[in-house]
Design a protein around this motif. Structure first.
Motif, PDB file in Angstrom:
ATOM      1  N   TRP A   1      21.935 -13.918  23.086  1.00 12.91           N
ATOM      2  CA  TRP A   1      21.705 -13.837  24.532  1.00 12.91           C
ATOM      3  C   TRP A   1      22.885 -13.152  25.208  1.00 12.91           C
ATOM      4  O   TRP A   1      24.037 -13.399  24.855  1.00 12.91           O
TER       5      TRP A   1
ATOM      6  N   THR B   1      22.073  -4.646  35.931  1.00 13.36           N
ATOM      7  CA  THR B   1      21.440  -3.330  35.873  1.00 13.36           C
ATOM      8  C   THR B   1      21.556  -2.551  37.168  1.00 13.36           C
ATOM      9  O   THR B   1      21.331  -1.354  37.188  1.00 13.36           O
TER      10      THR B   1
ATOM     11  N   MET C   1      19.957  -0.113  30.088  1.00 17.95           N
ATOM     12  CA  MET C   1      21.148  -0.965  30.140  1.00 17.95           C
ATOM     13  C   MET C   1      22.409  -0.264  29.657  1.00 17.95           C
ATOM     14  O   MET C   1      23.505  -0.806  29.810  1.00 17.95           O
TER      15      MET C   1
ATOM     16  N   MET D   1      14.091  -0.609  27.033  1.00 17.08           N
ATOM     17  CA  MET D   1      14.959  -1.484  27.814  1.00 17.08           C
ATOM     18  C   MET D   1      16.436  -1.157  27.579  1.00 17.08           C
ATOM     19  O   MET D   1      17.233  -1.143  28.507  1.00 17.08           O
ATOM     20  N   TYR D   2      16.803  -0.871  26.327  1.00 18.05           N
ATOM     21  CA  TYR D   2      18.215  -0.625  26.027  1.00 18.05           C
ATOM     22  C   TYR D   2      18.741   0.639  26.696  1.00 18.05           C
ATOM     23  O   TYR D   2      19.892   0.694  27.104  1.00 18.05           O
TER      24      TYR D   2
ATOM     25  N   HIS E   1      19.943  -9.414  34.527  1.00 21.38           N
ATOM     26  CA  HIS E   1      18.848  -9.788  33.633  1.00 21.38           C
ATOM     27  C   HIS E   1      19.400 -10.571  32.457  1.00 21.38           C
ATOM     28  O   HIS E   1      20.474 -10.258  31.942  1.00 21.38           O
ATOM     29  N   ARG E   2      18.644 -11.584  32.038  1.00 26.52           N
ATOM     30  CA  ARG E   2      18.966 -12.312  30.800  1.00 26.52           C
ATOM     31  C   ARG E   2      18.245 -11.594  29.672  1.00 26.52           C
ATOM     32  O   ARG E   2      17.044 -11.361  29.748  1.00 26.52           O
ATOM     33  N   VAL E   3      18.979 -11.243  28.648  1.00 30.59           N
ATOM     34  CA  VAL E   3      18.402 -10.497  27.536  1.00 30.59           C
ATOM     35  C   VAL E   3      18.553 -11.322  26.268  1.00 30.59           C
ATOM     36  O   VAL E   3      19.644 -11.812  25.965  1.00 30.59           O
ATOM     37  N   HIS E   4      17.464 -11.491  25.540  1.00 32.13           N
ATOM     38  CA  HIS E   4      17.572 -12.145  24.230  1.00 32.13           C
ATOM     39  C   HIS E   4      17.269 -11.106  23.164  1.00 32.13           C
ATOM     40  O   HIS E   4      16.453 -10.216  23.356  1.00 32.13           O
ATOM     41  N   THR E   5      17.969 -11.227  22.074  1.00 33.04           N
ATOM     42  CA  THR E   5      17.859 -10.271  20.981  1.00 33.04           C
ATOM     43  C   THR E   5      16.996 -10.855  19.873  1.00 33.04           C
ATOM     44  O   THR E   5      16.632 -12.029  19.906  1.00 33.04           O
TER      45      THR E   5
ATOM     46  N   CYS F   1      27.933  -6.066  31.158  1.00 29.65           N
ATOM     47  CA  CYS F   1      27.245  -7.135  30.435  1.00 29.65           C
ATOM     48  C   CYS F   1      28.199  -8.306  30.222  1.00 29.65           C
ATOM     49  O   CYS F   1      29.412  -8.134  30.150  1.00 29.65           O
TER      50      CYS F   1
ATOM     51  N   CYS G   1      22.996  -8.866  31.735  1.00 30.93           N
ATOM     52  CA  CYS G   1      23.231  -7.447  31.995  1.00 30.93           C
ATOM     53  C   CYS G   1      22.989  -7.163  33.476  1.00 30.93           C
ATOM     54  O   CYS G   1      21.922  -7.465  34.002  1.00 30.93           O
TER      55      CYS G   1
END
Length: 88
Positions: free
Chosen positions: A41, A46, A24, A20-21, A54-58, A29, A44
């Motif tokens: 959170w 894309t 991106m 995924m990274y 997209h919502r990205v959670h780490t 972002c 991004c």
């Protein structure tokens, strides 16, 4: 600070590979929430043409650094993300 546009400039993976990274990298972002001890959170974009976001959670955030050259470096359990401010 989080109402500004950043670019995902770099990422380092510590525990395996998350493809995924790579998709991106260099995308616009919007950092939303990075609090040590909690999941982070960010948004991004894309696809700049359609504006797909997209919502990205780490994983759990270990450290957040703000540099003098307008970068945010977020270190999580699994990844180190470097965001650079987009000057318009």
């Amino acid at each position: 600070m989080y109402n500004k546009k950043y670019r995902l400039e770099n990422f380092e993976e510590f525990n395996g590979h998350n493809p995924m990274y790579a998709t991106m990298l260099d995308c616009v972002c919007y950092p939303a929430y990075f609090n040590v001890g909690e999941r982070g959170w960010f948004l991004c974009v894309t696809d700049n043409w359609s504006g797909t976001t997209h919502r990205v959670h780490t994983s759990i955030v270990k450290d957040v650094k703000y540099t003098r050259d307008n970068k945010i470096i977020v270190t999580t359990q699994n990844t180190r993300l470097t965001f650079s401010l987009i000057s318009e």
